[in-house]
Every structure is written in C-alpha cells, then in structure tokens.
Write a protein that holds these residues in place. Structure first.
Motif, PDB file in Angstrom:
ATOM      1  N   ARG A   1      -2.680  -7.480   8.804  1.00 37.56           N
ATOM      2  CA  ARG A   1      -2.568  -7.492   7.558  1.00 37.56           C
ATOM      3  C   ARG A   1      -4.262  -7.844   6.921  1.00 37.56           C
ATOM      4  NH1 ARG A   1       0.853 -13.305   7.030  1.00 37.56           N
ATOM      5  NH2 ARG A   1      -0.220 -13.628   8.108  1.00 37.56           N
ATOM      6  N   LYS A   2      -4.816  -6.513   7.370  1.00 41.12           N
ATOM      7  CA  LYS A   2      -6.445  -6.517   7.719  1.00 41.12           C
ATOM      8  C   LYS A   2      -6.330  -6.041   6.182  1.00 41.12           C
ATOM      9  CE  LYS A   2     -10.581  -3.873   7.856  1.00 41.12           C
ATOM     10  NZ  LYS A   2     -10.999  -2.944   8.551  1.00 41.12           N
ATOM     11  N   GLY A   3      -6.616  -6.309   4.744  1.00 44.51           N
ATOM     12  CA  GLY A   3      -6.857  -5.942   3.113  1.00 44.51           C
ATOM     13  C   GLY A   3      -5.643  -6.826   2.922  1.00 44.51           C
ATOM     14  N   VAL A   4      -4.933  -7.419   3.299  1.00 45.64           N
ATOM     15  CA  VAL A   4      -3.428  -7.673   2.542  1.00 45.64           C
ATOM     16  C   VAL A   4      -4.405  -9.480   2.102  1.00 45.64           C
ATOM     17  CG1 VAL A   4      -0.701  -9.294   2.338  1.00 45.64           C
ATOM     18  CG2 VAL A   4      -1.392  -7.043   3.580  1.00 45.64           C
TER      19      VAL A   4
ATOM     20  N   TRP B   1      -1.324  -1.501   9.534  1.00 49.22           N
ATOM     21  CA  TRP B   1       0.091  -0.835   8.118  1.00 49.22           C
ATOM     22  C   TRP B   1      -0.292  -1.887   7.800  1.00 49.22           C
ATOM     23  CZ3 TRP B   1       3.679  -4.395   9.066  1.00 49.22           C
ATOM     24  CH2 TRP B   1       3.841  -5.207  10.436  1.00 49.22           C
ATOM     25  N   GLU B   2       0.420  -2.417   6.805  1.00 41.35           N
ATOM     26  CA  GLU B   2       0.214  -3.180   6.024  1.00 41.35           C
ATOM     27  C   GLU B   2       1.885  -3.829   4.802  1.00 41.35           C
ATOM     28  OE1 GLU B   2      -2.266  -3.432   2.309  1.00 41.35           O
ATOM     29  OE2 GLU B   2      -3.442  -2.622   3.758  1.00 41.35           O
ATOM     30  N   LEU B   3       2.010  -5.190   5.219  1.00 39.53           N
ATOM     31  CA  LEU B   3       3.255  -5.107   3.411  1.00 39.53           C
ATOM     32  C   LEU B   3       2.506  -5.884   2.313  1.00 39.53           C
ATOM     33  CD1 LEU B   3       5.653  -7.090   5.754  1.00 39.53           C
ATOM     34  CD2 LEU B   3       5.373  -4.906   5.132  1.00 39.53           C
ATOM     35  N   SER B   4       2.856  -4.779   1.038  1.00 33.66           N
ATOM     36  CA  SER B   4       2.265  -5.223   0.158  1.00 33.66           C
ATOM     37  C   SER B   4       2.733  -5.078  -1.397  1.00 33.66           C
ATOM     38  CB  SER B   4       0.933  -3.980  -0.095  1.00 33.66           C
ATOM     39  OG  SER B   4       0.123  -4.389  -1.854  1.00 33.66           O
TER      40      SER B   4
ATOM     41  N   PHE C   1       6.084  -1.367   3.065  1.00 32.08           N
ATOM     42  CA  PHE C   1       5.804  -0.953   3.793  1.00 32.08           C
ATOM     43  C   PHE C   1       4.079   0.262   4.038  1.00 32.08           C
ATOM     44  CE2 PHE C   1       5.130   0.717   8.384  1.00 32.08           C
ATOM     45  CZ  PHE C   1       5.652  -0.202   9.022  1.00 32.08           C
ATOM     46  N   LEU C   2       3.780  -0.256   3.768  1.00 32.57           N
ATOM     47  CA  LEU C   2       2.653   1.017   4.104  1.00 32.57           C
ATOM     48  C   LEU C   2       1.511   1.483   5.111  1.00 32.57           C
ATOM     49  CD1 LEU C   2       0.799   0.199   0.807  1.00 32.57           C
ATOM     50  CD2 LEU C   2       2.603   1.299   0.631  1.00 32.57           C
TER      51      LEU C   2
END
Length: 696
Positions: A6-9, A84-87, A381-382
């Motif tokens: 979750r880096k960046g979230v 990846w991450e969730l945003s 989903f990114l």
C-alpha cells in the motif's frame, strides 16, 4: 506485507465499523436482457461448451517448451513487478476493501499477492482465468465489519482460483451465462457446477459472441512446432556429418589385379581391430577415400534465425529479452523492451478492469457503499508504473508545462497522480529555504551561455524599453545597472545559469554513457572510472574558473563601493577562494556513484541509473548558485579587509526567510569571519555590503 503493497496510499484512521448501511438494490433487477445470437464452439446445441482453443495443449506447450515458458513468465512477472495499490477518494471505502481482502487472506490461507499472481498466470497463459466465491456462514464476520450478501444470500468469505483448462461454460442462445462446470480432466465423474454469480471470469481478447478468451501464445504454437522440427533435422544433419565416412578400395580395375573375397575380409578385420589413433599401411592396390559433405550440405543457420524470430514475434518478446543479444544495440534493446511493456500493460488493463468491476465493486456493495451512483465511493485497482524512463519523461513534461504557465498547480498534481489539495508548507522550498522564483525556474531550460545583457536588449527596433521606467532599483533585490543601462540580477551577472547548463550537459552525457556500459555488462570498476570519475574531473575543471570569476567580481564590487582602486590580490587569495568550492559537487558525484553501484544489483539497472541521475540533477542548479554567492560574498568581504574596514553588513532580499533574518546582520572582520558569510542555506541570496545604509 500489505503495508509495503500500500505504498503511496494515505494512512487511514476511519473505522470500518462506521460504514453506511448495506446497499438495497438487487443486482438481478438491474440486469439488461442480452440481444443477438451467441456463437458456440462446434456449432449449435445446448449444454456446456468447450473452448475452441485446446487449452490442454497450451498447458503442455508451456511445460515442455522453453521459449513459450520464458515468454509467458516474463509477461506474468512484469505485471506485478513494481507492485499495486487500491486508490479512491473515500478513505473509508478503500480501508473497507483492504479489510475484507485481509480477512479473506486469513480465512483461505493464501496471501493476497499470491492469489492475484495466480489469476494473472492463468490469464496470460490460457487467456482465461476463473475464481470461485466462497460464501460466509451466518455470523462468521468479525464484529464491527458490515457485510451483507449482494449477488448471493451470504457475503463473500474468500476466493479460490480454478484450473482454467478444466472449466466449461453453459450459455443460452443469446450468450447469457447459465452456469460453469469444472471437470476432472480424466474423463471420469460429472464435474462440479457453479452458478454464474459465484464465478468471476477473466477473459483476454474475447471475440464478440464467444464465451472464451484467446491465449496470446495460440498463434505462435505452429511456429514453435516448425522451429523445433527444423532444429531436430539440424541435429540429425550434424550427427550424420559429424563422423566422416571412410571408403576403402581394394584392387585395381585391370585384369589380374582384382580384389579377392579373402583379401576384402582380411582388410575388414584389420579395420575392426585398428585403435582410434591408429593408421593403416596398404600397398598400391589399396586406396582410402574420406567421403563427406565437401561443403555441399545445406546451411540451416538462416532458416533457424528466421523461424526463431517468427516465434519471438508471435510470443511478443525480442531477442534481447530472451537472452539473444549479440546483434542488438542500446536503442534497439530499449525499443524492444518498450514493446514488451506495452503488451504487459494490455494484460494489466484487462486485469484491473475486471478486478474492479466484479470483485471490488461487489465488496463495496456488501459493505453498504455504492460505487455506481456515488463516484466518491469508487475504488480503483492500480498497477505501479513498470517503465521508469517513460514515467520520468512524462512527469518532467508535466512539470515543464506548469513552469511554462500552460497548466495550473492543481492540474499539474492531478496529471502526476497526486491529490490536488496539499499542505504547501511541506514542499521542499518552504521547508529548506526560499522558493525558486517563477522567472528563475522558467529560465532554467534556456541557453544562458550568452546572457541577454551582454550586448543590450530592446523589445523592438527603434522602440525604447519602457519597462525599465517601472522597475524598482532597490538594492534589496540584488540588482544593478550594466553599462547598457539594463537592470540585471546578481545571479545573471555571475552567469550561474550558463555554468549550470554546461554541467547538466556533462550530466546527461554521463548518464547515457553509464547506461551504455551497463547494457554491455561492463564491470562496476570500469563504469565508475570511465564515467562518474571522468565527469567528476570535468566538473572540477569547470568549477575553478567559474568560482574565480565570481570571487574577482565580488572583490572588484567591494573596491568600487569603497572607492579603493589600489588594493591588490595575491595568488594565495585566489587559491583559497577556489579551493573550498568543489566539495559540494564532490559530494554529489559520490552520491550518484553510490546509486549507480546499487543499481547494478537491481533487476533493471538501466532504469535505476536513469532515475539516480535524474533525481540528483536538480541539485546542480542549487550548488552552482550557492558556490557563486559564496565566492562573490567572500570577494566583497576580502576587499573590505584589505581596505582596513572592521565590519561588513548583510543585505537581505525582500520577503527573506526566517533563517536569514535571524542570522547576524553585521560581521566583524576578525578571526573566523569567513564562516559567518552568507549564503545561510540552499538558494539563499543574501549578499555582503560595506555600508549599513543598503541594509533592509
């Protein structure tokens, strides 16, 4: 693990138990009846239809052919290489999805990363991937987590990936999915049937009217078979011609000299008993001839290369990616890597779209959110960018558009993928010194080898520059009039921009040199000695005349303020002024050299090298400005010392920062005075003057 993913979230503090009530809309009531005629594999009929592509053969090819396996693994691994991450805008919705995924990971005994990677493996290899939903029992959800069934009576408790080559689909005549079935693959048993709402299907490039996606390696299967057949024939050719055929002739074609059966049999026995390194001595009636291809055998090298390239093209990879890089240069290699990245991004787009639509949205509906009617509840989903070079170029382009007044600050942050609302006090310039002015930032890209004030500047022929009449000549702005009457800043007079541009050109050339040497897999010692070491020496050679010029400019300015034209400099004065100003650039080169060394150990060293050089490039302008002001201020103060003055004063810019304003405003010229001179921080423009009348 999830914290790294979750880096960046942004960190979220909302409690998932505060989610709104579950959605009341029935998904079956909002469905629209399909129109048109479905295309079934093998013609008409009802029941479960199989894929028109033999997926079992696709699996056998993957596990038996090295080219196919490497190509598939490359695509699949690159999808999740950088994470990846969730945003989403609603932090509560994002946190809710994360919570549900973590609960599923705990319940199924499989990490989220492993689950998603398994889906991607099947999608890339088979062109289809299936996951089945396991429903939760009543009351099994932890306290505080709201989850009400949306597509089923019970909420989802976990997902499991099904073997793609064993799944068949049942559809009606319009193409509506009636059910899925997983067979055993052995011909025994009836298999397991699943309801449509309990399966999530990931198809790749599914033709219109069809039920199944098409594997991207399908079209390359025949080429692979042909290549392997040619290779087998070449192996036979090599075996056949590897050992020469010896032809022994006994007797002469003349009457009375013919060979007898006994003589032939004796020679045959001698040949059997001869050692490997032995030889035969025969009379004139015997002759030995070596029979070979004599250069007449077909050269299969061109055929092998052609069909290998056909295979690589069909698999979406290049020679360099598959480890065949003897004829590829740097430009070709980069282009071929870009083609693979584009192919991988196509898979990522399909994966992210289906994951959002069929997994994330359903979880949100179960938690009471509505991502359809309420855009703020949407969760994306990114995938993180897999092309560092392309990302850096794109970001630099966006920043340049902002600096050239083409877009607003909010638009720039939006294009960079950041929130438009930000605490600007946390920006670099506001934390560590005064911000770079708009004029100076916009001019960084201009060529300043020849300053505008060198020969004067007019707006148009015969028309005087009226703007001078409205300019402020306040000394607080570090401005002065040239002989042509134009107001210029001290930074322009010292030609800081020209020097920075020159160093940046060395910087860019060095980055390309390092990338080329790493592409050639040269040793790290050679890379450092011939690139970063050489650049360090070139920059040092440029520093000395630049600093000397700034120092002499300041010394002359000090003499002019005092009206003293008789003070002289000794060679030692110049050496002292120049000697200390290469340290900042030496530190910069040491940092970059360390980054290059660590990049050599990465999976994609070329991209990391580009990132290391680009990330440090902005420091060049700051260092050039700082050392020029240091040398200038030292020159002014030294002129005062040689003129027997006891004190010098500090002149600040308008709206100067707190750091500068709290520093001493006057400096006694006694031991240690040089260490008190400005600049006090990066980008500081405080200067030394010899009278307190000019101090603001």
């Amino acid at each position: 693990m999830l914290d790294r993913i979750r880096k960046g979230v942004r960190l979220r503090t909302n409690n998932v138990s505060e989610a709104p009530a579950a959605a009341k809309r029935d998904p079956k009531k909002v469905q629209v009846k399909r129109l048109g005629q479905a295309l079934r594999s093998g013609g008409g009929g009802q029941g479960f239809e199989e894929s028109p592509v033999d997926l079992a053969e696709i699996g056998r090819a993957y596990y038996t052919d090295s080219y196919i396996r490497r190509a598939v693994d490359k695509h699949s691994a690159l999808m999740f290489k950088n994470g990846w991450e969730l945003s989403g805008k609603n932090d509560q919705a994002v946190e809710y999805v994360w919570t549900r995924l973590k609960l599923m990971s705990e319940g199924t005994g499989q990490s989220i990363d492993a689950f998603l990677q398994e889906i991607a493996d099947n999608l890339v290899l088979y062109g289809n991937s299936y996951i089945v939903k396991a429903r939760a029992k009543t009351g099994s959800m932890p306290a505080g987590v709201t989850a009400v069934g949306y597509t089923g009576k019970q909420p989802i408790a976990g997902y499991f990936v099904l073997p793609a080559h064993l799944v068949t689909i049942n559809r009606d005549e319009t193409g509506k999915i009636l059910g899925y079935q997983q067979t055993t693959g052995t011909g025994g048993g009836e298999g397991i049937e699943f309801k449509p709402e309990d399966i999530v299907h990931y198809p790749y490039r599914r033709p219109s009217g069809r039920a199944y996606g098409v594997p991207f390696i399908f079209n390359a299967l025949d080429d692979v078979k042909l290549l392997r057949q040619i290779e087998e024939n070449v192996a036979r050719l090599i075996y056949r011609n590897l050992f020469p055929l010896y032809l022994y002739k006994v007797g002469i074609d003349k009457p009375g000299f013919e060979a007898t059966d006994e003589e032939i049999e004796n020679l045959r026995e001698e040949i059997r008993n001869i050692p490997v390194d032995g030889a035969l001595v025969v009379p004139e009636r015997h002759s030995i001839e070596v029979v070979g291809s004599q250069g007449q055998a077909i050269d299969a090298n061109g055929y092998l290369r052609y069909f290998r390239q056909r295979v690589f093209s069909g698999l979406g990879v290049s020679d360099t990616i598959m480890g065949v890089s003897d004829t590829a240069n740097r430009s070709t290699s980069d282009n071929q890597s870009a083609d693979l990245n584009d192919s991988v991004k196509d898979f990522q787009k399909v994966f992210a779209d289906i994951t959002k639509f069929f997994i994330i949205n359903e979880l949100l509906f179960e938690g009471g959110f509505d991502p359809v009617l309420n855009p703020d509840d949407e969760v994306e989903f990114l995938f993180h960018e897999i092309e560092f070079d392309a990302k850096i170029k794109r970001e630099n382009h966006v920043i340049q558009m902002f600096m050239q007044n083409s877009i607003t600050f909010e638009e720039m942050r939006q294009l960079l993928g950041h929130d438009t609302t930000v605490d600007e006090s946390r920006l670099f310039a506001n934390m560590f010194g005064s911000a770079v002015s708009t004029e100076g930032a916009a001019a960084q890209g201009n060529n300043q080898d020849q300053p505008e004030n060198q020969h004067g500047k007019q707006q148009s022929p015969g028309k005087p520059d009226r703007s001078k009449e409205n300019r402020s000549h306040s000394v607080s702005e570090n401005t002065q009039l040239t002989q042509g009457g134009q107001v210029v800043t001290l930074q322009e007079a010292l030609q800081v921009g020209a020097f920075a541009n020159k160093v940046e050109r060395y910087w860019s050339d060095t980055m390309e040199d390092v990338q080329a040497r790493i592409q050639k897999q040269e040793g790290m010692d050679n890379v450092i000695s011939f690139t970063t070491g050489l650049t360090g020496r070139l920059i040092k050679e440029q520093i000395h005349p630049f600093v000397e010029k700034a120092f002499l400019y300041g010394f002359q300015e000090g003499l002019n303020q005092l009206g003293n034209h008789f003070a002289k400099l000794s060679p030692g004065d110049v050496q002292i002024a120049v000697g200390r100003h290469s340290r900042s650039f030496e530190k910069l080169m040491a940092d970059v050299t360390s980054s290059v060394s660590s990049a050599y150990e990465k999976d994609s060293p070329t991209a990391h090298v580009s990132h290391a050089f680009t990330a440090s490039r902005f420091r060049i302008g700051f260092i050039a400005k700082r050392i020029s002001f240091e040398a200038y201020n030292y020159g002014v103060a030294l002129a005062a010392e040689k003129s027997k003055k006891e004190t010098v004063f500090i002149r600040h810019k308008e709206n100067c920062c707190k750091t500068c304003l709290t520093a001493p405003g006057e400096i006694p010229l006694r031991e240690g005075w040089r260490e008190q001179l400005p600049p006090h921080h990066t980008n500081c423009e405080c200067t030394v003057v010899l009278t307190n009348k000019e101090v603001i």
